[in-house]
Design a protein around this motif. Sequence first.
Motif, PDB file in Angstrom:
ATOM      1  N   VAL A  83      -7.481  -4.812  -7.710  1.00  0.00           N
ATOM      2  CA  VAL A  83      -6.313  -5.680  -7.845  1.00  0.00           C
ATOM      3  C   VAL A  83      -5.290  -5.254  -6.796  1.00  0.00           C
ATOM      4  N   GLU A  84      -5.015  -6.138  -5.863  1.00  0.00           N
ATOM      5  CA  GLU A  84      -4.040  -5.846  -4.804  1.00  0.00           C
ATOM      6  C   GLU A  84      -2.618  -6.181  -5.253  1.00  0.00           C
ATOM      7  N   VAL A  85      -2.455  -7.316  -5.891  1.00  0.00           N
ATOM      8  CA  VAL A  85      -1.153  -7.747  -6.402  1.00  0.00           C
ATOM      9  C   VAL A  85      -1.355  -8.231  -7.828  1.00  0.00           C
ATOM     10  N   SER A  86      -0.596  -7.685  -8.751  1.00  0.00           N
ATOM     11  CA  SER A  86      -0.717  -8.062 -10.161  1.00  0.00           C
ATOM     12  C   SER A  86       0.521  -8.831 -10.594  1.00  0.00           C
ATOM     13  N   LYS A  87       0.304 -10.033 -11.119  1.00  0.00           N
ATOM     14  CA  LYS A  87       1.398 -10.851 -11.622  1.00  0.00           C
ATOM     15  C   LYS A  87       1.045 -11.372 -13.008  1.00  0.00           C
ATOM     16  N   HIS A  94      -9.272  -7.988  -4.379  1.00  0.00           N
ATOM     17  CA  HIS A  94      -9.945  -7.695  -3.116  1.00  0.00           C
ATOM     18  C   HIS A  94     -11.353  -7.200  -3.420  1.00  0.00           C
ATOM     19  N   PHE A  95     -12.325  -7.800  -2.786  1.00  0.00           N
ATOM     20  CA  PHE A  95     -13.697  -7.318  -2.889  1.00  0.00           C
ATOM     21  C   PHE A  95     -13.889  -6.255  -1.806  1.00  0.00           C
ATOM     22  N   LYS A  96     -13.616  -5.027  -2.167  1.00  0.00           N
ATOM     23  CA  LYS A  96     -13.652  -3.929  -1.197  1.00  0.00           C
ATOM     24  C   LYS A  96     -15.058  -3.361  -1.119  1.00  0.00           C
ATOM     25  N   TYR A 167       1.811 -11.123   1.522  1.00  0.00           N
ATOM     26  CA  TYR A 167       1.242  -9.796   1.326  1.00  0.00           C
ATOM     27  C   TYR A 167       0.089  -9.522   2.286  1.00  0.00           C
ATOM     28  N   LEU A 168      -0.765 -10.511   2.484  1.00  0.00           N
ATOM     29  CA  LEU A 168      -1.961 -10.317   3.301  1.00  0.00           C
ATOM     30  C   LEU A 168      -1.674 -10.355   4.793  1.00  0.00           C
ATOM     31  N   GLY A 169      -0.567 -10.956   5.192  1.00  0.00           N
ATOM     32  CA  GLY A 169      -0.195 -10.935   6.598  1.00  0.00           C
ATOM     33  C   GLY A 169      -0.681 -12.131   7.389  1.00  0.00           C
ATOM     34  N   LYS A 427       4.220  -6.450   2.219  1.00  0.00           N
ATOM     35  CA  LYS A 427       3.255  -5.900   1.262  1.00  0.00           C
ATOM     36  C   LYS A 427       3.958  -5.026   0.231  1.00  0.00           C
ATOM     37  N   ALA A 428       4.840  -4.147   0.702  1.00  0.00           N
ATOM     38  CA  ALA A 428       5.524  -3.240  -0.210  1.00  0.00           C
ATOM     39  C   ALA A 428       6.395  -4.008  -1.184  1.00  0.00           C
ATOM     40  N   LYS A 429       7.070  -5.035  -0.679  1.00  0.00           N
ATOM     41  CA  LYS A 429       7.963  -5.837  -1.523  1.00  0.00           C
ATOM     42  C   LYS A 429       7.173  -6.584  -2.593  1.00  0.00           C
ATOM     43  N   THR A 430       6.022  -7.150  -2.197  1.00  0.00           N
ATOM     44  CA  THR A 430       5.208  -7.898  -3.148  1.00  0.00           C
ATOM     45  C   THR A 430       4.622  -6.977  -4.212  1.00  0.00           C
ATOM     46  N   LYS A 431       4.164  -5.790  -3.814  1.00  0.00           N
ATOM     47  CA  LYS A 431       3.605  -4.840  -4.772  1.00  0.00           C
ATOM     48  C   LYS A 431       4.661  -4.421  -5.790  1.00  0.00           C
ATOM     49  N   ALA A 432       5.882  -4.206  -5.297  1.00  0.00           N
ATOM     50  CA  ALA A 432       6.953  -3.814  -6.184  1.00  0.00           C
ATOM     51  C   ALA A 432       7.267  -4.922  -7.173  1.00  0.00           C
ATOM     52  N   ALA A 433       7.278  -6.161  -6.684  1.00  0.00           N
ATOM     53  CA  ALA A 433       7.546  -7.315  -7.553  1.00  0.00           C
ATOM     54  C   ALA A 433       6.466  -7.476  -8.592  1.00  0.00           C
ATOM     55  N   GLY A 434       5.182  -7.215  -8.175  1.00  0.00           N
ATOM     56  CA  GLY A 434       4.063  -7.350  -9.105  1.00  0.00           C
ATOM     57  C   GLY A 434       4.135  -6.321 -10.214  1.00  0.00           C
TER      58      GLY A 434
END
Length: 434
Positions: A83-87, A94-96, A167-169, A427-434
């Motif tokens: 899970v890259e971003v959780s909402k 992401h399929f890593k 987030y992904l750019g 990315k950092a902002k979105t992760k924090a929001a999630g």
Amino acid sequence: MRFMATYDFMETMRNTNQWLGASALALGSYPAMAMVPNPAIQWLTAWGQVTERSFARMAAKPDWGIQSVVGEDGRDHIVDIEVEVSKAFGDLIHFKVQGRKEMARKVLLVAPMSGHYATLLRSTVVSLLPDCELYITDWHNARDIPVSEGKFDVEDYTLYLVDFMKYLGPQIHVIAVCQPAPLTLAATAYLAEEDPKAQPRSLTLIGGPIDPDATPTEVTDFGNRITMGQLEQSMIQRVGYKYKGVGRKVYPGLLQLSSFIAMNSESHTKAFKDQINRVAKGEASDHDKHNKFYDEYLAVMDMTGEFYLSTVERIFKGLEIAKNEFVVAGKRVDIGKITDVAVKTVEGENDDISAPGQCVAALRLCTGLPDSKKAWHLEPGAGHYGIFAGKSWRNNIRPLVLDFIDANSGPRVVAGKDTTRPSTAAKAKTKAAG
């Protein structure tokens, strides 16, 4: 209370049928029953097995079931689902692939929120994973989301996509399948005005209702026939006490499933009769063709009532995307502002859900995009499912989409700045929001 009682009644019926199937299976499986020389016993046991499995699947989220992928080195590489971003209403996953260098193609697959889980696109994921660094939207079942998390309508859905793209750019390539196509187009246009550097490199829209009136189908006719008041009264219920989302207004998955099955009731009835006979004869297996299909098809999820109603009212009835009048957070989104995101549409000749003409309408709306960045494909003889998961996708459409991605993967310069690198701050902002 009436809406909650109806929801609980449907769940009670599902539970009862699951119990009846399990009871018949248990009764027929007693060793003593083998002494009864009557084929009805084998048929009862088979009916119980198929019935119990079918009704149990309606309440369970399917697993992705993707364990590994073969790399360029010829070795199997383990696939981790992260899970890259959780909402609240959906995650970006992401399929890593372990032990594999990051792939040049970075793809966001936007899954539909239309009754089934994102796992409906499992075969699409499997086909793309060997060649792409793959991400997908994983929408949550509304029955499991507490009312305290608030509403979720088409505007919220669009803003979720905006956050995922940020987030992904800017080197991401987006593929939207079916229902999310118009909202993904709107999210891209929103970024074109609000944050041009975060726009994806390319956007592929597959079988989506950009302009539902371009080629009417049974789906669009239904939306035009019924009033919003009738729709709310007949389709919207409140989640019962069994789930975390108790009291939330939803379009229940079980009600959606009844509509899906009613559209092709004869073929579904035959499929289940044939499967019961196969089980009775000992010819069926746990992962045979029938079970693989129906384990996914019967697994349904509730969608929020406001998302369903706003989709019908604004996308199908009001044609806000088709008319370029869609509004997000009080601001009109102008699709004509998309000027450097390559856009490709894919349609199936025999698609009876999003008929040819509905999706290609996106190119007409992209008035600011040069023709060199527009592409379209009509797949001969393909139905709706075939254009993203069937033989047509594997043999014809997938190679075309990958070629389109490669042709639009060069560096982009916006306002004199190179935007080839993802935005770490975003990315950092979105992760924090999630």
